[in-house]
Scaffold this active site. Structure first.
Site, PDB file in Angstrom:
ATOM      1  N   ALA A 251       1.652 -17.540 -31.305  1.00 50.01           N
ATOM      2  CA  ALA A 251       0.440 -16.879 -30.790  1.00 50.01           C
ATOM      3  C   ALA A 251      -0.693 -17.893 -30.570  1.00 50.01           C
ATOM      4  O   ALA A 251      -1.399 -17.837 -29.560  1.00 50.01           O
ATOM      5  CB  ALA A 251      -0.007 -15.773 -31.729  1.00 50.01           C
ATOM      6  N   ASP A 253      -0.348 -21.002 -29.874  1.00 47.84           N
ATOM      7  CA  ASP A 253       0.008 -21.846 -28.723  1.00 47.84           C
ATOM      8  C   ASP A 253      -0.279 -21.110 -27.425  1.00 47.84           C
ATOM      9  O   ASP A 253      -0.726 -21.698 -26.441  1.00 47.84           O
ATOM     10  CB  ASP A 253       1.495 -22.222 -28.785  1.00 47.84           C
TER      11      ASP A 253
HETATM   12  O1  KDG Z   1       3.241 -22.250 -33.317  1.00 50.97           O
HETATM   13  C1  KDG Z   1       4.633 -22.012 -33.347  1.00 50.97           C
HETATM   14  C2  KDG Z   1       5.266 -23.298 -33.747  1.00 50.97           C
HETATM   15  O2  KDG Z   1       4.895 -23.590 -35.053  1.00 50.97           O
HETATM   16  C3  KDG Z   1       6.742 -23.243 -33.653  1.00 50.97           C
HETATM   17  O3  KDG Z   1       7.161 -23.022 -32.326  1.00 50.97           O
HETATM   18  C4  KDG Z   1       7.421 -24.441 -34.251  1.00 50.97           C
HETATM   19  O4  KDG Z   1       6.263 -26.267 -33.280  1.00 50.97           O
HETATM   20  C5  KDG Z   1       6.645 -25.699 -34.276  1.00 50.97           C
HETATM   21  C6  KDG Z   1       6.332 -26.280 -35.568  1.00 50.97           C
HETATM   22  O5  KDG Z   1       6.493 -27.485 -35.701  1.00 50.97           O
HETATM   23  O6  KDG Z   1       5.933 -25.561 -36.468  1.00 50.97           O
END
Ligand code: KDG
Length: 308
Positions: A251, A253
């Site tokens: 969310a 992102d």
């Molecule tokens: O915001 C979601 C992300 O946390 C998930 O897609 C995974 O990039 C990620 C992470 O490193 O936590």
């Protein structure tokens, strides 16, 4: 040319569905990849910079970005490493992540990966605390990208996305502080900042950010309490949109990508935050970081509905 060029790590997502705890739905994640896909779905011209493994997941990601209209000319296939992955498990406290990402392809990025010239063609370079944390060579790559962006007149956007499993808090604080000084847009969450500063007061947190030398626009995200826009001259509280979330993965992102996309389309900061709030709320209505990312038409339709 591009509205947004993002740099970071894509991760395959295995998301526990509520019916059977051993059943995982495969999707896609990785904060900056999620953000750039969200932005593309709002109509922004986007590109992604990373490395994927020479494996089935790396190929799936390339297909995904291409299907979403995200330029992949800056994606390198690294034959010596794998594409990272993570699991999402859902419990009474919300979601929890477990990662298999050490020595992933993306963590092997180096500043030479920037020679493709994409950063110089962007309006915004978007990076995050995760892009900085996955390895020292990725961290160097982010700093080199910021230098290139600034030299070319591109703006820098930074999402705090603190992952304390990736780096010690003292290093995270030092590196994020340095990076936020170079950011034209800084998107910290109150949770992340609390870990870095030890205080839970939004106004004092914004003071800490300004005293630390951040000169750009800051949007401090307060979860269910909305956000505060600090444009350097004044602070404006923005309410959140209340929804019943199925899965909040990604969310933040979606918020970042939608905000940048709308900025590129000429919105004021307030209008862009209002839009991004709706987009982020809609993104929590299904499982996974990417599949439920809304498109512009859905966001605009939801914005026309009366609040509540
Ligand atoms: O915001 C979601 C992300 O946390 C998930 O897609 C995974 O990039 C990620 C992470 O490193 O936590």
């Amino acid at each position: 040319d591009f509205d947004i060029v993002a740099l970071g790590e894509p991760l395959v997502e295995l998301n526990q569905t509520h019916k059977d705890q051993r059943q995982y739905l495969q999707g896609y994640g990785g904060d900056t990849s999620n953000a750039v896909i969200a932005a593309a779905r709002q109509g922004a011209r986007c590109a992604y910079l990373t490395r994927v493994g020479d494996d089935a997941f790396g190929r799936q990601f390339l297909e995904l970005w291409q299907a979403e209209g995200v330029d992949t000319s800056g994606v390198r296939v690294d034959g010596e490493a794998h594409t990272g992955l993570y699991f999402v498990q859902h419990g009474p406290q919300g979601h929890a992540f477990s990662y298999l990402r050490r020595d992933s392809a993306a963590s092997r990025m180096t500043p030479a990966d920037l020679d493709c010239g994409l950063v110089e063609r962007a309006r915004f370079l978007h990076v995050s605390g995760i892009s900085l944390a996955i390895s020292t060579s990725a961290c160097d790559t982010v700093f080199a990208a910021i230098e290139r962006a600034r030299a070319a007149g591109a703006q820098v956007s930074l999402d705090s996305n603190l992952r304390l499993r990736l780096w010690p808090v003292d290093r995270a604080r030092a590196v994020l502080r340095e990076t936020m000084r170079a950011a034209d847009l800084f998107l910290p969450s109150m949770d992340d900042m609390q870990h870095l500063t030890g205080n839970d007061d939004p106004e004092r947190t914004l003071d800490w950010i300004r005293d630390g030398g951040a000169a750009g626009v800051v949007v401090l995200k307060l979860g269910k309490d909305g956000s505060i826009i600090d444009d350097g001259a004044r602070r404006t509280a923005m309410p959140a949109l209340r929804v019943q979330a199925v899965d909040a993965t990604g969310a933040g992102d979606c918020f970042a990508g939608s905000l940048l996309a709308r900025r590129c389309q000429g919105d004021s900061w307030e209008d862009a935050v209002r839009y991004a709030n709706v987009a982020a709320a809609l993104s929590t209505q299904g499982y996974g970081a990417v599949d439920p990312l809304p498109r512009a038409a859905e966001v605009l339709a939801r914005m026309k509905q009366p609040a509540g």
